[in-house]
Design an enzyme around this catalytic site. Structure first.
Site, PDB file in Angstrom:
ATOM      1  N   ASP A  50       0.842  -1.208   0.000  1.00 16.37           N
ATOM      2  CA  ASP A  50       0.000   0.000   0.000  1.00 16.37           C
ATOM      3  C   ASP A  50       0.875   1.256   0.000  1.00 16.37           C
ATOM      4  O   ASP A  50       0.596   2.222  -0.710  1.00 16.37           O
ATOM      5  CB  ASP A  50      -0.985  -0.003   1.182  1.00 16.37           C
ATOM      6  CG  ASP A  50      -0.399  -0.583   2.451  1.00 16.37           C
ATOM      7  OD1 ASP A  50       0.692  -1.178   2.397  1.00 16.37           O
ATOM      8  OD2 ASP A  50      -1.015  -0.434   3.523  1.00 16.37           O
ATOM      9  N   ASP A  87       1.759  -7.351 -10.804  1.00 14.06           N
ATOM     10  CA  ASP A  87       0.789  -7.099 -11.868  1.00 14.06           C
ATOM     11  C   ASP A  87       0.282  -5.662 -11.751  1.00 14.06           C
ATOM     12  O   ASP A  87       0.246  -4.895 -12.719  1.00 14.06           O
ATOM     13  CB  ASP A  87      -0.366  -8.106 -11.696  1.00 14.06           C
ATOM     14  CG  ASP A  87      -1.294  -8.130 -12.889  1.00 14.06           C
ATOM     15  OD1 ASP A  87      -1.005  -7.443 -13.881  1.00 14.06           O
ATOM     16  OD2 ASP A  87      -2.327  -8.825 -12.825  1.00 14.06           O
TER      17      ASP A  87
END
Ligand code: NAD
Length: 370
Positions: free
Chosen positions: A232, A256
Site C-alpha cells: 500500500d 501485476d
C-alpha cells in the site's frame, strides 16, 4: 561495439493482432541491422498467434507456432486480442489461450519491466514535471508463475445458500530465491538497490519473502542494498517520489498492479517493453525468454500508421541483453530510440499535441540513428 564471437541467433516472431504486425514490421529491420553491423546472423520465422491463430488455425496457440518457439532461442512477441474475438468463451480468448500457455510451457517465471521515462519526455507523464525533474528510471521484477494466480481455486455453495470462493497464495523458498537472483543481476547492472514490496504485516507468504530475500542478498550479494516496503505504501511512493526506486522486486499479483502503475507514470504504453525469462537456457547458455511490449493491441489506432513502435523495438533490445548477452547491441538500439525522441521525432502518443510522425516514419528515424 564490444567484440563478441559471431553468433547465429534464431528467434520465433509472433506479431499477433491489430497493431502487433505494424510495430513488429518496424522492430525487425532494426534488429537485423544492429546484428549485421556487429557480425552476428539472425534467423527468424514468423508465426500466427492469438486472434490470427484462431482465424487461420482454429486455436490461439497453433501447434506449428509452439513448435517454432521450441526450436528458437527466444520469442519476440507482439500483442494479441481485440474486439473481433471478445465474444469467445473466456478460456478461448486470445490472451488467455496463447500467452498463459506459453508462460507455462517455457516456465517463464520472471517478468522484467523497465520503467524508463526519458528526461525530455517528462511532459508525457501524468505526474507533475517537478516531481520527476530527471525522468524515471527503475525496473520491476515480478514473479510470474506462482502466488494467487496459480494457487488452488474453487467456488462452492455453503450452508444457508451462501456462496464461497477461494483463491490460494502459495510460495516456496526455491521460487523466491530464483527470482531474487534475477533482481540481484538486474541491480548489479544498475544502481545496486532492491526494494522488496510485500504485505509482511498480514501475509505469511510475505514473511517468507522477506526472510528468503534478506538471506539471499546477504549471502550472495552484499554489494546490493535492500529496502522493504508494504504494497500500500509502495503504490503511494511510486507516484510521490519514483526516483527512490531502482529495482522493485515483488510477487505475482502485487507486481501485476505495480508494474501497470509504473507504466502509466512513465507516460505512454507505447514506450514500455517487457521481458519474461524462463527457467531453461537457450543454445547460447542464456535464459530462454519471451519479449513483448507492455501494452495491448490498441485496436483504436490499428491500421492507421499511428502506433508507437518503440515498445516493440525496445523489447528486441531486451532480448539481445537477456537471451544473448549482447549488451552493447541492446544499448545501441536503446540509444537510437532515445536520440530519435530527443530530436522531437515522435508518434502522437508522446507528441503532447505537437507535430507527430507515423509508425513507419518513427521506425525509419530510429534505423537512421543506429
Ligand atoms: P491497450 O494497451 O491495447 O490500449 C490502451 C491504450 O493505450 C489505447 O488508447 C491505445 O491506443 C494505447 N496504446 C497501447 N499501445 C500503444 C502504442 N504502441 N502506441 C500508441 N498507443 C498505444 O489496452 P486495451 O485497449 O485494454 O486492450 C486492447 C486489446 O489488447 C484487448 O483485447 C486486450 O486483451 C489485449 N491486450 C493484450 C496484451 C498482450 O498481448 N500481452 C496486453 C494487454 C492487453
Amino acid at each position: 561495439m564490444a567484440y563478441h564471437p559471431a553468433m547465429n541467433i534464431t528467434i520465433a516472431v509472433l506479431p499477433g493482432d491489430y497493431i502487433g504486425p505494424e510495430v513488429m514490421a518496424v522492430a525487425l529491420p532494426i534488429l537485423e541491422t544492429v546484428l549485421r553491423k556487429s557480425g552476428h546472423t539472425l534467423e527468424h520465422s514468423t508465426h500466427d498467434v492469438g486472434g490470427a491463430g484462431i482465424d487461420r488455425h482454429g486455436k490461439a496457440l497453433p501447434d506449428s507456432t509452439l513448435a517454432a518457439c521450441r526450436a528458437a532461442d527466444a520469442i519476440l512477441f507482439g500483442s494479441v486480442g481485440g474486439p473481433k474475438w471478445e465474444k469467445l468463451p473466456p478460456q478461448e480468448q486470445p490472451e488467455r489461450a496463447s500467452l498463459l500457455p506459453l508462460r507455462k510451457h517455457f516456465r517463464l517465471f520472471a517478468n522484467v519491466r523497465p520503467g524508463l521515462l526519458l528526461k525530455n519526455l517528462v511532459d508525457t507523464s501524468p505526474l507533475r514535471p517537478d516531481r520527476i525533474p530527471d525522468g524515471v528510471d527503475m525496473v520491476c521484477i515480478r514473479e510470474l508463475t506462482g502466488g494467487l494466480y496459480f494457487g488452488a481455486k474453487s467456488t462452492r455453495e455453503i450452508e444457508g445458500g451462501d456462496i464461497e470462493a477461494i483463491d490460494t497464495m502459495v510460495y516456496r523458498r526455491s521460487e523466491i530465491e530464483r527470482i531474487t537472483d534475477v533482481a540481484i543481476a538486474t541491480a548489479r547492472a544498475r544502481r545496486r538497490h532492491i526494494t522488496l514490496v510485500d504485505k509482511a504485516n498480514v501475509l505469511e507468504t510475505s514473511v517468507l519473502w522477506r526472510k528468503v530475500v534478506g538471506e539471499r542478498i546477504k549471502a550472495v550479494a552484499p554489494d546490493v542494498t535492500l529496502a522493504t516496503m508494504y504494497i500500500d505504501n509502495a503504490a503511494m511512493q511510486l507516484v510521490l517520489r519514483p526516483s527512490q526506486f531502482d529495482v522493485v522486486l515483488t510477487e505475482n499479483m502485487f507486481g501485476d498492479i505495480l508494474s501497470d502503475e509504473m507504466a502509466v507514470i512513465c507516460g505512454s504504453l507505447g514506450m514500455m517493453a517487457s521481458a519474461s525469462l524462463g527457467l531453461d537456457e537457450n543454445r547460447h547458455g542464456r535464459p530462454y525468454g519471451l519479449y513483448e511490449p507492455s501494452g495491448g493491441t490498441a485496436p483504436d489506432i490499428a491500421g492507421q500508421d499511428k502506433a508507437n513502435p518503440c515498445a516493440q523495438v525496445l523489447s528486441a533490445a531486451l532480448m539481445l541483453r537477456h537471451s544473448f548477452g549482447l549488451e552493447a547491441e541492446a544499448r545501441a538500439i536503446e540509444s537510437a530510440v532515445e536520440r530519435t525522441v530527443a530530436s522531437w521525432i515522435r508518434t502522437a502518443d508522446i507528441a503532447g499535441g505537437g507535430p507527430a510522425v507515423g509508425t513507419r516514419a518513427m521506425g525509419e528515424a530510429i534505423l537512421a540513428r543506429l
